[in-house]
Design a protein around this motif. Structure first.
Motif, mmCIF file in Angstrom:
data_model
loop_
_atom_site.group_PDB
_atom_site.id
_atom_site.type_symbol
_atom_site.label_atom_id
_atom_site.label_comp_id
_atom_site.label_asym_id
_atom_site.label_seq_id
_atom_site.Cartn_x
_atom_site.Cartn_y
_atom_site.Cartn_z
ATOM 1 N N GLN A 225 25.085 -4.957 16.619
ATOM 2 C CA GLN A 225 26.316 -4.362 17.119
ATOM 3 C C GLN A 225 27.469 -5.885 17.116
ATOM 4 O O GLN A 225 26.851 -6.806 17.629
ATOM 5 C CB GLN A 225 26.462 -3.977 18.657
ATOM 6 C CG GLN A 225 25.426 -2.889 18.812
ATOM 7 C CD GLN A 225 25.583 -1.972 20.124
ATOM 8 O OE1 GLN A 225 25.926 -2.670 21.177
ATOM 9 N NE2 GLN A 225 25.476 -0.792 20.044
ATOM 10 N N ILE A 226 28.326 -5.368 16.442
ATOM 11 C CA ILE A 226 29.707 -6.223 16.374
ATOM 12 C C ILE A 226 30.836 -5.871 17.168
ATOM 13 O O ILE A 226 31.038 -4.713 17.267
ATOM 14 C CB ILE A 226 30.065 -6.441 14.981
ATOM 15 C CG1 ILE A 226 28.876 -7.367 14.270
ATOM 16 C CG2 ILE A 226 31.309 -7.417 15.143
ATOM 17 C CD1 ILE A 226 29.155 -7.544 12.840
ATOM 18 N N TRP A 227 31.370 -6.707 17.991
ATOM 19 C CA TRP A 227 32.745 -6.590 18.707
ATOM 20 C C TRP A 227 33.596 -7.220 18.232
ATOM 21 O O TRP A 227 33.606 -8.596 18.026
ATOM 22 C CB TRP A 227 32.269 -6.603 20.291
ATOM 23 C CG TRP A 227 33.223 -6.664 21.096
ATOM 24 C CD1 TRP A 227 33.812 -7.702 21.933
ATOM 25 C CD2 TRP A 227 34.473 -5.720 21.385
ATOM 26 N NE1 TRP A 227 34.716 -7.686 22.820
ATOM 27 C CE2 TRP A 227 35.037 -6.186 22.342
ATOM 28 C CE3 TRP A 227 34.530 -4.540 20.749
ATOM 29 C CZ2 TRP A 227 36.508 -5.384 23.109
ATOM 30 C CZ3 TRP A 227 35.690 -3.791 21.548
ATOM 31 C CH2 TRP A 227 36.393 -4.221 22.563
ATOM 32 N N GLY A 228 34.916 -6.584 18.055
ATOM 33 C CA GLY A 228 36.009 -7.364 17.277
ATOM 34 C C GLY A 228 36.065 -7.085 15.871
ATOM 35 O O GLY A 228 35.533 -6.200 15.296
ATOM 36 N N PHE A 229 36.612 -8.079 15.068
ATOM 37 C CA PHE A 229 36.565 -8.022 13.694
ATOM 38 C C PHE A 229 35.589 -8.099 12.943
ATOM 39 O O PHE A 229 34.458 -8.339 13.478
ATOM 40 C CB PHE A 229 37.465 -9.286 13.122
ATOM 41 C CG PHE A 229 36.697 -10.370 13.071
ATOM 42 C CD1 PHE A 229 36.584 -11.257 14.001
ATOM 43 C CD2 PHE A 229 36.365 -10.679 11.805
ATOM 44 C CE1 PHE A 229 36.025 -12.451 13.940
ATOM 45 C CE2 PHE A 229 35.478 -11.865 11.647
ATOM 46 C CZ PHE A 229 35.344 -12.683 12.770
ATOM 47 N N LYS A 230 35.260 -7.360 11.954
ATOM 48 C CA LYS A 230 34.115 -6.964 11.361
ATOM 49 C C LYS A 230 33.823 -8.031 10.121
ATOM 50 O O LYS A 230 32.647 -8.061 9.527
ATOM 51 C CB LYS A 230 33.790 -5.776 10.777
ATOM 52 C CG LYS A 230 34.176 -4.440 11.870
ATOM 53 C CD LYS A 230 33.040 -4.680 13.085
ATOM 54 C CE LYS A 230 33.319 -3.188 13.786
ATOM 55 N NZ LYS A 230 34.665 -3.328 14.738
ATOM 56 N N GLY A 231 35.083 -8.595 9.746
ATOM 57 C CA GLY A 231 34.826 -9.375 8.473
ATOM 58 C C GLY A 231 34.334 -8.560 7.505
ATOM 59 O O GLY A 231 34.598 -7.441 7.338
ATOM 60 N N THR A 232 33.261 -8.894 6.705
ATOM 61 C CA THR A 232 32.779 -8.429 5.338
ATOM 62 C C THR A 232 31.287 -8.018 5.677
ATOM 63 O O THR A 232 30.409 -7.838 4.858
ATOM 64 C CB THR A 232 32.956 -9.240 4.147
ATOM 65 O OG1 THR A 232 34.197 -9.803 4.006
ATOM 66 C CG2 THR A 232 32.535 -8.302 3.082
ATOM 67 N N ASP A 233 31.008 -8.205 7.112
ATOM 68 C CA ASP A 233 29.441 -8.310 7.580
ATOM 69 C C ASP A 233 28.841 -7.019 7.399
ATOM 70 O O ASP A 233 27.599 -7.160 6.996
ATOM 71 C CB ASP A 233 29.485 -8.657 9.317
ATOM 72 C CG ASP A 233 29.951 -9.679 9.429
ATOM 73 O OD1 ASP A 233 30.587 -10.453 8.191
ATOM 74 O OD2 ASP A 233 30.080 -10.364 10.428
ATOM 75 N N TYR A 234 29.200 -6.013 7.368
ATOM 76 C CA TYR A 234 28.210 -4.741 7.039
ATOM 77 C C TYR A 234 28.187 -4.566 5.631
ATOM 78 O O TYR A 234 27.255 -4.138 5.081
ATOM 79 C CB TYR A 234 28.652 -3.414 7.771
ATOM 80 C CG TYR A 234 30.001 -2.888 7.914
ATOM 81 C CD1 TYR A 234 31.075 -3.089 8.940
ATOM 82 C CD2 TYR A 234 30.761 -2.317 6.661
ATOM 83 C CE1 TYR A 234 32.208 -2.495 8.861
ATOM 84 C CE2 TYR A 234 31.926 -1.765 6.551
ATOM 85 C CZ TYR A 234 32.868 -1.893 7.792
ATOM 86 O OH TYR A 234 33.943 -1.521 7.895
ATOM 87 N N TRP A 235 28.954 -5.078 4.690
ATOM 88 C CA TRP A 235 28.879 -4.936 3.336
ATOM 89 C C TRP A 235 27.669 -6.088 2.887
ATOM 90 O O TRP A 235 26.885 -5.754 2.119
ATOM 91 C CB TRP A 235 29.982 -5.087 2.573
ATOM 92 C CG TRP A 235 31.098 -4.087 2.709
ATOM 93 C CD1 TRP A 235 32.335 -4.238 3.679
ATOM 94 C CD2 TRP A 235 31.111 -2.931 2.340
ATOM 95 N NE1 TRP A 235 33.159 -3.261 3.502
ATOM 96 C CE2 TRP A 235 32.253 -2.347 2.961
ATOM 97 C CE3 TRP A 235 30.223 -2.098 1.681
ATOM 98 C CZ2 TRP A 235 32.740 -0.952 2.686
ATOM 99 C CZ3 TRP A 235 30.431 -0.785 1.574
ATOM 100 C CH2 TRP A 235 31.874 -0.093 2.038
ATOM 101 N N LYS A 236 28.039 -7.430 3.685
ATOM 102 C CA LYS A 236 26.827 -8.393 3.278
ATOM 103 C C LYS A 236 25.601 -7.817 3.771
ATOM 104 O O LYS A 236 24.475 -8.098 3.125
ATOM 105 C CB LYS A 236 27.315 -9.671 4.123
ATOM 106 C CG LYS A 236 28.656 -10.249 3.482
ATOM 107 C CD LYS A 236 29.074 -11.529 4.590
ATOM 108 C CE LYS A 236 30.077 -12.074 3.696
ATOM 109 N NZ LYS A 236 30.846 -13.109 4.630
ATOM 110 N N ALA A 237 25.603 -7.105 4.875
ATOM 111 C CA ALA A 237 24.108 -6.887 5.208
ATOM 112 C C ALA A 237 23.516 -5.719 4.405
ATOM 113 O O ALA A 237 22.409 -5.594 4.308
ATOM 114 C CB ALA A 237 24.321 -6.132 6.652
#
Lengths: 350, 313
Positions: A225-237
């Motif tokens: 779970q991420i709180w705040g900006f997501k950056g590109t994290d879910y794509w990287k994952a």
């Protein structure tokens, strides 16, 4: 058994069964040392989650340094270059694909001292930057291949992961047509699109071997779970072969069910969960602790010279067995102060 | 924005020098830049001096603008308290948290009306270099989101401290496309979404681009800039810089603008160029790397953010 899907990635089922072992586990908790040992090998490519100064797994960079990995490559949008520079200092990186590195951001102090030294003096290895600059030939003493830097824009780096996650070979975009980025970066293709016959830029997919992503909260199975900006994290994952979550807080799965909207990395993406508070230090973690600006500048000062940098590494990286010893050395009271400061502003919803 | 223009006659000539010395170059840049926005626009802010200009615009001139930052924060008052588009002060006061590719997709779809950026080198047609100075073997920061923004934002306002070396006939590397070769429809031919650069706000006047020729010209100056000063500015350019026939005279920074600036940059990350002159540098030089130093610096940040929160709520 290998089965090729036309135009898409070749799926090697034996390989996948082996990999799936990790992704299918119900308890993926391991230590940072184990995670880096297990998933990151010499010659691998990797990426980090987060964005400039925030939610970047900096402790992983120190662990990679400790494990003495070789011939690594990294792809990043606008990372806090401090951690990357540490690996540059040790000559561990063969290639950096990046959009932005803070070179003089802190005013008069170089944010990328090792990279600058590499470019000027060829130490620890020569640098070839963007096809534009290279270490002068008379400074290149060894036959060590140069560290290659490849330029992209933020959107283009992000699209590399998006294409990787889509499992398609490229994504089109309209950024930087006519500029020198596609001119020097030969991996970017410029075409006339087949529908409207207008210029379009194609960004190749990227599937790193490992994505290290810091999250505020995760369970043992690997729901992040991420709180705040997501950056590109879910794509990287989704683009990466292996995903290691570094979490500030390890919670029972019931807790994940309470706020499913915050879960941006579902368990099936994740290979390992490392419970490691303050793993982003000296960068910040939204809702957990703020950026340690004092430490950030204070650590860049000794690293301005190669001798100073090697001494700093001995003290802060090789001198600490793991992240907790690093925290001990830094002083938990300072880390608590950073957390207190952040909590005044925001906190991940309970 | 008529009230932000004036006439030279308003000031007694002997006063002008004194007025000029009241302001630092970054203050002049930010305030001039902040006046470039129309209310209700969607404004993309980068990092550095450019997001201070956005913050001043939001706080003083155009309260209904929506500021966006590339990390994924939308609708915050400012990110200038700290140093990154991902900063907590933006996140805690944002109306939307999303992802980085979404921010740029939104830009490519035309949602962003105007963007603030900075630069190291610029040519006659607004092409910008922030990547390499080849002559000196220097690698600079690189594009970041700048290349995308200059391509796709509705228009771009560059905010930068005036430096004669930044104007060049041909940039060493085009990181951010301006009007490319300057031909009439160069951007359209390239299939770029955005309209390109619209203004360059500096401490020695605001420059704009001719609608026909896309050539940079001096459009506005501060009241203390006399003919001699303008001539000096012109001489900094490697080409014959044109000056607007009706050169506008800007009001110097107002009290309100300066208040907003100080509120947003209370730890002087932008106003003071050298890190060791800033409060944080002083703490480090004093050797206060202990809890005391952290208390002092974080206390300052917290106070600043509390003041902003009080103002916006």
């Amino acid at each position: 058994m290998k089965m090729a899907v036309k135009g898409l990635r070749t799926i090697n089922y034996e390989e996948r069964a082996k990999d799936a072992d990790y992704k299918k586990r119900l308890n993926k908790v391991m230590t940072e040392k184990e995670a880096v040992e297990t998933f990151l090998h010499d010659g691998d490519s990797f990426c980090l989650g987060g964005f400039v100064m925030w939610r970047q797994p900096e402790s992983v960079m120190r662990e990679i340094a400790r494990q003495g990995k070789k011939h690594l490559s990294i792809v990043d949008e606008s990372g806090t270059f401090e951690g990357i520079d540490l690996l540059v200092e040790l000559g561990m990186l063969d290639r950096i694909d990046i959009a932005y590195a803070i070179t003089r951001q802190v005013g008069g102090i170089s944010g990328t001292p090792a990279l600058e030294r590499g470019l000027k003096e060829g130490l620890p290895r020569p640098v070839e930057a963007g096809g534009v600059l290279a270490t002068p030939k008379d400074k290149v003493k060894s036959d060590v291949p140069p560290l290659k830097i490849v330029d992209w824009t933020n959107f283009q780096v992000a699209l590399r992961f998006v294409a990787g996650a889509f499992n398609v070979p490229f994504m089109p975009c309209r950024s930087s047509i006519g500029s020198d980025i596609p001119k020097y970066n030969k991996e970017i293709k410029e075409i006339n699109d087949p529908y409207e016959n207008k210029p379009l830029i194609l960004i190749p997919a990227y599937k790193p071997d490992v994505a290290f992503i810091s999250v505020q909260r995760a369970d043992r199975r690997g729901n992040g779970q991420i709180w705040g900006f997501k950056g590109t994290d879910y794509w990287k994952a989704r683009a990466a072969k292996h995903v290691v979550l570094l979490t500030e807080e390890l919670v029972p799965t019931e807790k994940i069910y309470e706020n499913p909207g915050l879960t941006v990395i579902p368990a099936y993406c994740t290979d390992a969960v490392v419970h490691l508070p303050f793993n982003c230090h000296p960068t910040g973690c939204f809702g957990c602790y703020t950026v340690d600006s004092i430490n950030f500048i204070a650590l860049l000062l000794p690293r301005q010279s190669r001798d100073g940098a090697l001494k700093w590494l001995d003290e802060w990286v090789f001198g600490c067995k793991n992240h907790f010893e690093y925290c001990d050395k830094l002083g938990w009271e300072k880390l608590d102060r950073l957390a207190k400061s952040e909590h005044k502003l925001s906190r991940i919803p309970d | 924005m008529g009230h932000l223009y004036t006439t030279r006659e308003k000031y007694a000539p002997e006063q002008l020098d004194e007025i000029k010395r009241k302001y630092t170059p970054p203050e002049l840049v930010c305030c001039a830049g902040s006046r470039e926005i129309i209310d209700r626009e969607v404004v993309f802010v980068g990092i550095g001096i450019s997001d201070l200009a956005g913050a001043v615009a939001k706080l003083v001139h155009t309260p209904n603008v929506i500021l966006v930052a590339e990390a994924g924060y939308i609708g915050f008052p400012s990110v200038a308290v700290l140093i990154s588009p991902a900063d907590n002060s933006a996140g805690a006061m944002a109306m939307c948290h999303q992802s980085l590719p979404e921010m740029f997709l939104d830009q490519q779809s035309g949602f962003v009306d105007v963007a603030y950026l900075g630069f190291a080198q610029m040519d006659k047609y607004g092409n910008v270099n922030v990547s390499y100075i080849t002559g000196q073997q220097v690698k600079m920061n690189g594009s970041g989101g700048g290349g995308d923004t200059a391509s796709s934002a509705g228009r771009v306002v560059y905010t930068v401290e005036f430096n004669p070396r930044q104007w060049v006939k041909k940039v060493d590397y085009i990181t951010e496309p301006g009007f490319l070769d300057g031909s009439r429809d160069a951007r359209k031919k390239a299939n770029l979404v955005g309209g390109g650069p619209s203004a360059v706000a500096t401490n020695r006047g605001v420059f704009r681009f001719d609608a026909e020729t896309h050539e940079l010209y001096l459009a506005e100056v501060f009241p203390w800039q006399d003919e001699e000063d303008i001539e000096e500015v012109r001489k900094s350019f490697p080409w014959d810089l044109k000056v607007a026939e009706e050169l506008k005279i800007m009001e110097p920074p107002t009290e309100r603008e300066l208040w907003a600036l100080r509120l947003m940059d209370s730890t002087s990350n932008y106003i003071l160029a050298s890190v060791m002159d800033r409060p944080i540098g002083k703490i480090i030089l004093a050797g206060k790397l202990n809890l005391e130093g952290y208390d002092e610096y974080l206390g300052m940040q917290e106070k600043a953010i509390r003041e902003i929160l009080e103002f916006v709520s």
